[in-house]
Design an enzyme around this catalytic site. Structure first.
Site, PDB file in Angstrom:
ATOM      1  N   CYS A  89       0.844  -1.207   0.000  1.00  0.00           N
ATOM      2  CA  CYS A  89       0.000   0.000   0.000  1.00  0.00           C
ATOM      3  C   CYS A  89       0.875   1.252   0.000  1.00  0.00           C
ATOM      4  O   CYS A  89       0.579   2.238   0.674  1.00  0.00           O
ATOM      5  CB  CYS A  89      -0.960  -0.008   1.185  1.00  0.00           C
ATOM      6  SG  CYS A  89      -0.227  -0.407   2.777  1.00  0.00           S
ATOM      7  N   GLY A  90       1.978   1.179  -0.730  1.00  0.00           N
ATOM      8  CA  GLY A  90       2.841   2.345  -0.860  1.00  0.00           C
ATOM      9  C   GLY A  90       3.505   2.719   0.449  1.00  0.00           C
ATOM     10  O   GLY A  90       3.967   1.862   1.208  1.00  0.00           O
TER      11      GLY A  90
END
Length: 296
Positions: A89-90
């Site tokens: 998720c970055g």
């Protein structure tokens, strides 16, 4: 130059990865809709509850000061860090971790040196990160997002509130991602306990509101303040949940696009390599034919 087989294997591998990231993006988008609906419904309720408390002239009363508003010398600190259970998720989780580290370095360096900084990590990624770095972990809330509800989050809030009320912690801070939109999450660092008073808002609300308290103001506060604190933690977790799905959707969208660009390059490389191999074979055939002709 890589062989045709190596390039072909890379194309198959990248194509499989692209299919996975595309599927994860679709799953994150579906979960985001539900998470966004939940936080949009929670925000007005939490805001209204805060407004009611502001209109009650703060936490002071004739009977004394509320237990959750007592200001003490900050010797022992608890930081509630809300992360996620999964990655991909970055920078979602790393931003929370950096914010907590920065908060400790700037505000609680002395307490950290004395070993008096505890971490309550809501989410598996945060729990693993801070546990590896030797912090004292308050509770285990690594499965909250598997069954996200007010009851599961309430346990974490009550543990922090009980620790402050009994003097185990002199201050409790909350660090989480606030959901703004799919592509934007804002790191929030808030003082959870002791309760902060906003005197200007109190004076304005007192001038605008005239309440008759039944039962007494103190009894109302003793029930509303704990509920408001639990709602505050629950809202932060909902914000983080929506932010996580937004961050994962954005990260998987970029990963899918990057895979597409890489596939274009690999296919171009494959075609060039194949063309070079065909040209080499033709040259070898022509050379062999000429050699045979010269031998006659």
């Amino acid at each position: 130059m890589a062989s045709l087989k190596e390039v072909r294997n890379r194309i198959v591998s990248v194509s499989s990865t692209q299919q996975i990231t595309k599927a994860m993006k679709m799953v994150a988008a579906a979960k985001l809709r539900r998470a966004q609906d939940n936080i949009m419904r929670m925000r007005p309720y939490a805001q209204r509850l805060n407004n009611i408390l502001e209109n009650l002239s703060g936490v002071q009363s004739e009977e004394g000061t509320n237990a959750y508003a007592q200001k003490r010398d900050v010797q022992r600190v608890l930081i509630i860090a809300v992360t996620s259970d999964r990655g991909l998720c970055g920078a979602f989780n790393s931003n929370v971790q950096k914010a907590v580290n920065q908060l400790i370095a700037e505000r609680y360096a002395q307490q950290a040196a004395a070993g008096n900084v505890s971490i309550m990590a809501i989410g598996k990624k945060g729990h693993e990160y801070f546990a590896k770095r030797g912090y004292t972990m308050a509770g285990d809330f690594t499965t909250v997002f598997g069954n996200l509800s007010f009851d599961t989050v309430r346990v974490a809030a009550e543990l922090a509130m009980e620790g402050f009320r009994t003097g185990a912690y002199d201050q409790v801070d909350l660090v989480y991602n606030e959901f703004k939109n799919v592509a934007t999450q804002i790191i929030r660092t808030e003082q959870f306990l002791p309760i902060q008073e906003n005197q200007e808002e109190q004076n304005a609300s007192q001038a605008e509101s005239d309440y008759i308290f039944e039962p007494s103001k103190q009894e109302i506060l003793e029930q509303l303040i704990p509920k408001s604190l639990k709602i505050q933690v629950y809202k932060a977790v909902l914000e983080s949940n929506a932010s996580e799905h937004g961050a994962r959707m954005t990260a998987m969208d970029k990963a899918t696009d990057n895979a597409g660009e890489l596939l274009k390059q690999l296919k171009l490389t494959y075609n060039r390599t194949r063309q070079a191999a065909i040209t080499t074979e033709i040259l070898e055939i022509v050379g062999g034919a000429e050699a045979l002709a010269a031998g006659k």
